[in-house]
Design a protein around this motif. Structure first.
Motif, PDB file in Angstrom:
ATOM      1  N   ILE A 215       0.833  -1.210   0.000  1.00 18.69           N
ATOM      2  CA  ILE A 215       0.000   0.000   0.000  1.00 18.69           C
ATOM      3  C   ILE A 215       0.862   1.251   0.000  1.00 18.69           C
ATOM      4  O   ILE A 215       0.537   2.243  -0.665  1.00 18.69           O
ATOM      5  CB  ILE A 215      -0.962  -0.008   1.203  1.00 18.69           C
ATOM      6  CG1 ILE A 215      -1.941  -1.177   1.097  1.00 18.69           C
ATOM      7  CG2 ILE A 215      -1.733   1.307   1.279  1.00 18.69           C
ATOM      8  CD1 ILE A 215      -2.753  -1.420   2.347  1.00 18.69           C
ATOM      9  N   GLU A 216       1.977   1.207   0.701  1.00 16.78           N
ATOM     10  CA  GLU A 216       2.845   2.386   0.738  1.00 16.78           C
ATOM     11  C   GLU A 216       3.517   2.621  -0.616  1.00 16.78           C
ATOM     12  O   GLU A 216       3.720   3.763  -1.022  1.00 16.78           O
ATOM     13  CB  GLU A 216       3.874   2.224   1.849  1.00 16.78           C
ATOM     14  CG  GLU A 216       3.213   2.199   3.226  1.00 16.78           C
ATOM     15  CD  GLU A 216       4.184   2.346   4.361  1.00 16.78           C
ATOM     16  OE1 GLU A 216       4.767   3.433   4.514  1.00 16.78           O
ATOM     17  OE2 GLU A 216       4.356   1.359   5.109  1.00 16.78           O
ATOM     18  N   ARG A 217       3.824   1.551  -1.331  1.00 17.79           N
ATOM     19  CA  ARG A 217       4.351   1.733  -2.690  1.00 17.79           C
ATOM     20  C   ARG A 217       3.277   2.295  -3.599  1.00 17.79           C
ATOM     21  O   ARG A 217       3.560   3.115  -4.489  1.00 17.79           O
ATOM     22  CB  ARG A 217       4.898   0.400  -3.229  1.00 17.79           C
ATOM     23  CG  ARG A 217       6.140  -0.086  -2.502  1.00 17.79           C
ATOM     24  CD  ARG A 217       6.810  -1.239  -3.239  1.00 17.79           C
ATOM     25  NE  ARG A 217       5.972  -2.433  -3.309  1.00 17.79           N
ATOM     26  CZ  ARG A 217       5.860  -3.329  -2.341  1.00 17.79           C
ATOM     27  NH1 ARG A 217       6.495  -3.156  -1.188  1.00 17.79           N
ATOM     28  NH2 ARG A 217       5.096  -4.397  -2.503  1.00 17.79           N
ATOM     29  N   ALA A 218       2.031   1.875  -3.381  1.00 19.82           N
ATOM     30  CA  ALA A 218       0.924   2.428  -4.162  1.00 19.82           C
ATOM     31  C   ALA A 218       0.779   3.926  -3.907  1.00 19.82           C
ATOM     32  O   ALA A 218       0.565   4.714  -4.838  1.00 19.82           O
ATOM     33  CB  ALA A 218      -0.380   1.704  -3.817  1.00 19.82           C
ATOM     34  N   PHE A 219       0.925   4.339  -2.650  1.00 17.95           N
ATOM     35  CA  PHE A 219       0.845   5.760  -2.314  1.00 17.95           C
ATOM     36  C   PHE A 219       1.977   6.537  -2.974  1.00 17.95           C
ATOM     37  O   PHE A 219       1.776   7.655  -3.451  1.00 17.95           O
ATOM     38  CB  PHE A 219       0.881   5.946  -0.796  1.00 17.95           C
ATOM     39  CG  PHE A 219      -0.481   6.001  -0.175  1.00 17.95           C
ATOM     40  CD1 PHE A 219      -0.931   7.139   0.466  1.00 17.95           C
ATOM     41  CD2 PHE A 219      -1.343   4.916  -0.254  1.00 17.95           C
ATOM     42  CE1 PHE A 219      -2.198   7.202   1.029  1.00 17.95           C
ATOM     43  CE2 PHE A 219      -2.610   4.959   0.299  1.00 17.95           C
ATOM     44  CZ  PHE A 219      -3.041   6.103   0.948  1.00 17.95           C
ATOM     45  N   LYS A 254       0.647   8.225   9.249  1.00 14.31           N
ATOM     46  CA  LYS A 254       1.749   8.539   8.341  1.00 14.31           C
ATOM     47  C   LYS A 254       1.302   9.311   7.110  1.00 14.31           C
ATOM     48  O   LYS A 254       2.001  10.220   6.650  1.00 14.31           O
ATOM     49  CB  LYS A 254       2.449   7.248   7.914  1.00 14.31           C
ATOM     50  CG  LYS A 254       3.702   7.482   7.078  1.00 14.31           C
ATOM     51  CD  LYS A 254       4.475   6.186   6.865  1.00 14.31           C
ATOM     52  CE  LYS A 254       5.756   6.433   6.069  1.00 14.31           C
ATOM     53  NZ  LYS A 254       6.547   5.187   5.892  1.00 14.31           N
ATOM     54  N   TYR A 255       0.107   8.967   6.567  1.00 13.04           N
ATOM     55  CA  TYR A 255      -0.338   9.558   5.299  1.00 13.04           C
ATOM     56  C   TYR A 255      -1.627  10.364   5.428  1.00 13.04           C
ATOM     57  O   TYR A 255      -2.111  10.925   4.442  1.00 13.04           O
ATOM     58  CB  TYR A 255      -0.544   8.451   4.260  1.00 13.04           C
ATOM     59  CG  TYR A 255       0.706   7.688   3.929  1.00 13.04           C
ATOM     60  CD1 TYR A 255       1.633   8.177   3.015  1.00 13.04           C
ATOM     61  CD2 TYR A 255       0.976   6.466   4.547  1.00 13.04           C
ATOM     62  CE1 TYR A 255       2.785   7.470   2.713  1.00 13.04           C
ATOM     63  CE2 TYR A 255       2.133   5.751   4.251  1.00 13.04           C
ATOM     64  CZ  TYR A 255       3.031   6.262   3.341  1.00 13.04           C
ATOM     65  OH  TYR A 255       4.178   5.555   3.045  1.00 13.04           O
ATOM     66  N   HIS A 256      -2.212  10.391   6.622  1.00 10.53           N
ATOM     67  CA  HIS A 256      -3.489  11.089   6.867  1.00 10.53           C
ATOM     68  C   HIS A 256      -4.629  10.482   6.055  1.00 10.53           C
ATOM     69  O   HIS A 256      -5.601  11.163   5.743  1.00 10.53           O
ATOM     70  CB  HIS A 256      -3.354  12.589   6.566  1.00 10.53           C
ATOM     71  CG  HIS A 256      -2.182  13.233   7.232  1.00 10.53           C
ATOM     72  ND1 HIS A 256      -2.072  13.350   8.601  1.00 10.53           N
ATOM     73  CD2 HIS A 256      -1.041  13.765   6.710  1.00 10.53           C
ATOM     74  CE1 HIS A 256      -0.932  13.942   8.907  1.00 10.53           C
ATOM     75  NE2 HIS A 256      -0.277  14.193   7.782  1.00 10.53           N
TER      76      HIS A 256
END
Length: 457
Positions: A215-219, A254-256
């Protein structure tokens, strides 16, 4: 990033142990606190997961229903999955697609066949699709997925395609973003590392860390709507639900942006599954509790219910916080055009058609919605979260649900469904308190009756 900072098993176990010591009076106070729709802490969720008393359960369920209606109104979003391939190199013990399954009829759809499936789904009346495929990079690589998405958007009147796919590198996520997907959905299946390794003995999915960081790579690639879930029954549901909430909190801090959706699938029989019995059975009343705890803790998150569950329980869960539901689903490639039970990922339990489901939703006092407006109006990620967390998203959900349901009644519904639907639309119009907004909605309803389509706010 240190993966162990995302899911801390010691912390989860500690919270669950502490939660066992919380008294009934305190748990009831937590339920009342949750009615303010600002969510709960992990500590508070751990306490509510211990509830077994019937009076407490009823209070929990009542609060979940109230919170869902406050945030989203009475609307229930309806969608269908489209499986493009059951080819897979993983050996997940619980899945019919596992590589070791020699009984499964393997099939990867061509672009033409994918479009045929999409149009079959559209002909049911759907406008939202969840695109799903097995994990085999030789067949279900990123180009297979993006071509499917582009082909469906160009050749069918499907207005939002969410994608459930394997973890990718940032470059491939950028391609997925450029194709115009809605939500990227990925399930960790279980957050318990030892169980995860046992259930995923070989294949790329055996890499716990790579999956949880997808998911963080997607972000990083610009995709800002994500959906998560666990396969209930693989491990203790209290642990996995709390771990899902911990993952959600990590992303929000971390990403809100918290999860746009959380899915609640229970383990189901699958052709030649390596698991003959559910390791950690989840009873119906426990599934209801899980839905309610998710709703109280993450009031802004959509809760997805699939056709894995039987009709009676699905109908009941509609009133306990579920906000999205699949209907008329097939879990094998080509399933909407032909029957092939030996190609399915798992057995479905609710075989009712979309039209039948729309009647049930209306009978229960809910408003069916085919809305795809937020994605196209750029209300995603932080923008969506701000509206949902402040309970303003229903100002868009209500009129858009009315407009999309009206379109469905005009184009696809049976006579009986249309009668019930028109009654429901009239009731829902009365709930719009903003007179200007109500006037706009009524005017657009008339335009839909005159033949216009795809009107939204």
């Amino acid at each position: 990033m240190k993966v162990y900072e995302v899911i801390r098993e010691d912390k989860i176990n500690q919270l669950l142990e502490t939660g066992k010591k919380v008294e009934k009076k305190e748990r009831l106070e937590l339920i009342e606190k949750a009615r303010n729709c600002y969510g709960l802490t992990l500590e508070e969720a751990a306490a509510l997961l211990q509830i077994e008393d019937q009076d407490e359960l009823e209070a929990l369920f009542e609060a979940a229903k109230e919170i869902k209606e406050h945030i989203y109104g009475s609307r229930i979003v309806v969608f269908a999955p489209l499986y493009t391939s059951n080819a897979c190199t993983n050996n997940c013990l619980y899945c019919g697609f596992r590589a070791a399954n020699r009984k499964l009829h393997r099939r990867t759809l061509t672009t033409k066949e994918i479009l045929q499936e999409a149009k079959a789904i559209e002909n049911q009346g759907h406008k939202r699709i969840l695109l799903v495929c097995g994990e085999d990079k030789s067949k279900t690589h990123i180009d297979h997925i993006t071509e499917a998405v582009k082909t469906i958007y160009q050749g069918a009147d499907i207005r939002r395609i969410n994608v459930n796919a394997a973890p990718m590198e940032v470059e491939d996520f950028r391609k997925l973003k450029a194709a115009g997907i809605g939500t990227f959905q990925i399930f960790q299946e279980t957050y318990h590392r030892e169980t995860y390794q046992k259930m995923h003995p070989s294949g790329s999915k055996s890499n716990y860390e790579y999956r949880i960081t997808a998911i963080e790579r997607a972000f990083e690639a610009g995709i800002d709507d994500f959906g998560i879930g666990v396969l209930l029954g693989l491990y203790d549901y209290k642990f996995d639900v709390l771990a899902s909430l911990m993952h959600s909190q990590y992303m929000d801090d971390k990403y809100h942006v918290g999860p746009h959706t959380i899915s609640i699938p229970r383990l189901r029989p699958a052709l030649d599954s390596a698991i003959r019995e559910t390791p950690y059975p989840v009873a119906d009343w426990e599934l209801k509790k899980i839905v309610a705890v998710y709703r109280l803790t993450l009031p802004y998150t959509g809760i997805i219910l699939s056709t894995r569950e039987g009709a009676a329980l699905r109908d009941e869960l509609l009133s306990l916080g579920v906000s999205q539901i699949s209907a008329g689903s097939k879990t094998n490639p080509g399933g909407y055009e032909e029957k092939d039970h030996d190609g399915e990922q798992f057995e479905t339990s609710d075989e009712r058609s979309l039209d039948e489901m729309l009647q049930v939703i209306c009978q229960q006092g809910h408003l069916p919605s085919f809305c795809t407006a937020c994605y196209r109006a750029k209300r995603t990620g932080e923008a969506f979260m701000e509206l949902a967390k402040d309970a303003h998203i229903h100002e868009f959900c209500q009129p858009n649900a009315i407009l999309t349901f009206k379109e469905n009644l005009e184009d696809y519904a049976s006579g009986e469904t249309r009668v019930k639907g028109e009654i429901m639309i009239a009731k829902e119009l009365d709930k719009i308190t903003d007179e200007k907004l109500k006037k706009i909605t009524i005017e657009r309803l008339k335009r839909i009756e005159a033949g216009e389509r795809d009107l939204y706010l």
